[in-house]
Design a protein around this motif. Structure first.
Motif, PDB file in Angstrom:
ATOM      1  N   UNK A  45       0.835  -1.194   0.000  1.00  0.00           N
ATOM      2  CA  UNK A  45       0.000   0.000   0.000  1.00  0.00           C
ATOM      3  C   UNK A  45       0.875   1.251   0.000  1.00  0.00           C
ATOM      4  N   UNK A  46       1.910   1.265   0.828  1.00  0.00           N
ATOM      5  CA  UNK A  46       2.756   2.446   0.915  1.00  0.00           C
ATOM      6  C   UNK A  46       3.553   2.668  -0.372  1.00  0.00           C
ATOM      7  N   UNK A  47       4.126   1.612  -0.914  1.00  0.00           N
ATOM      8  CA  UNK A  47       4.889   1.727  -2.161  1.00  0.00           C
ATOM      9  C   UNK A  47       4.000   2.253  -3.286  1.00  0.00           C
ATOM     10  N   UNK A  48       2.798   1.725  -3.381  1.00  0.00           N
ATOM     11  CA  UNK A  48       1.925   2.125  -4.483  1.00  0.00           C
ATOM     12  C   UNK A  48       1.243   3.466  -4.221  1.00  0.00           C
ATOM     13  N   UNK A  49       1.139   3.871  -2.958  1.00  0.00           N
ATOM     14  CA  UNK A  49       0.693   5.237  -2.669  1.00  0.00           C
ATOM     15  C   UNK A  49       1.738   6.219  -3.194  1.00  0.00           C
ATOM     16  N   UNK A  50       3.016   5.896  -3.014  1.00  0.00           N
ATOM     17  CA  UNK A  50       4.084   6.739  -3.560  1.00  0.00           C
ATOM     18  C   UNK A  50       4.064   6.734  -5.090  1.00  0.00           C
ATOM     19  N   UNK A  73      -5.504   2.179 -12.048  1.00  0.00           N
ATOM     20  CA  UNK A  73      -5.043   0.822 -11.748  1.00  0.00           C
ATOM     21  C   UNK A  73      -4.359   0.749 -10.388  1.00  0.00           C
ATOM     22  N   UNK A  74      -3.541   1.739 -10.059  1.00  0.00           N
ATOM     23  CA  UNK A  74      -2.903   1.754  -8.742  1.00  0.00           C
ATOM     24  C   UNK A  74      -3.943   1.879  -7.633  1.00  0.00           C
ATOM     25  N   UNK A  75      -4.931   2.740  -7.830  1.00  0.00           N
ATOM     26  CA  UNK A  75      -5.960   2.945  -6.807  1.00  0.00           C
ATOM     27  C   UNK A  75      -6.759   1.673  -6.558  1.00  0.00           C
ATOM     28  N   UNK A  76      -7.287   1.087  -7.615  1.00  0.00           N
ATOM     29  CA  UNK A  76      -8.093  -0.135  -7.461  1.00  0.00           C
ATOM     30  C   UNK A  76      -7.213  -1.295  -7.006  1.00  0.00           C
ATOM     31  N   UNK A  77      -5.989  -1.353  -7.516  1.00  0.00           N
ATOM     32  CA  UNK A  77      -5.063  -2.407  -7.113  1.00  0.00           C
ATOM     33  C   UNK A  77      -4.745  -2.363  -5.631  1.00  0.00           C
ATOM     34  N   UNK A  78      -4.520  -1.169  -5.089  1.00  0.00           N
ATOM     35  CA  UNK A  78      -4.256  -1.030  -3.651  1.00  0.00           C
ATOM     36  C   UNK A  78      -5.453  -1.509  -2.845  1.00  0.00           C
ATOM     37  N   UNK A  79      -6.633  -1.073  -3.241  1.00  0.00           N
ATOM     38  CA  UNK A  79      -7.845  -1.462  -2.502  1.00  0.00           C
ATOM     39  C   UNK A  79      -8.015  -2.983  -2.519  1.00  0.00           C
ATOM     40  N   UNK A 105      -3.527  -5.816 -11.082  1.00  0.00           N
ATOM     41  CA  UNK A 105      -3.827  -4.415 -11.389  1.00  0.00           C
ATOM     42  C   UNK A 105      -2.653  -3.512 -11.036  1.00  0.00           C
ATOM     43  N   UNK A 106      -1.954  -3.824  -9.955  1.00  0.00           N
ATOM     44  CA  UNK A 106      -0.765  -3.046  -9.598  1.00  0.00           C
ATOM     45  C   UNK A 106       0.304  -3.178 -10.679  1.00  0.00           C
TER      46      UNK A 106
END
Length: 121
Positions: A45-50, A73-79, A105-106
């Motif tokens: 989550x933190x890596x993909x938030x960055x 894709x990052x948003x939905x992938x994190x969720x 998705x990530x």
């Protein structure tokens, strides 16, 4: 893309809170393997938030469809990815195939970011 900046900030802050909660509030409650799963969710989550933050910043100077898709894709992938790991560890529910879908998705978010760089080169 300002929504991406907001969402990235929320995801980043939540990652810090969840990581601290796991390290201090759950270390005596959860098994070592469950804590590891929770840490994996927080880390991704933190890596993909960055990564989402990077996309939002890039999109301000050179917006593109590829960057828009990367943000989505990052948003939905994190969720889906991190969220399913949290559900797996903290509830009796088993999310099943949600985790690998979120991970895919990530990966596609990174591919979309690469496409944006390729097209702008």
């Amino acid at each position: 893309m300002r929504y991406s900046l907001f969402i990235a900030s929320v995801f980043g802050g939540l990652a810090v809170l969840l990581g601290a909660f796991a390290a201090h509030g759950l270390k005596n409650i959860l098994s070592a393997s469950s804590l590891t799963v929770l840490q994996t969710g927080v880390q991704y989550q933190f890596i993909h938030a960055l990564a989402l933050l990077l996309v939002a910043v890039l999109a301000q100077s050179r917006p593109s469809r590829a960057l828009w898709f990367a943000a989505l894709l990052f948003t939905v992938g994190i969720v889906l990815f991190s969220g399913s790991l949290y559900v797996l560890v903290l509830t009796p529910f088993k999310p099943g195939l949600v985790t690998p879908i979120g991970g895919s998705l990530l990966v596609l978010g990174w591919v979309s970011l690469a496409c944006s760089a390729w097209r702008k080169a």
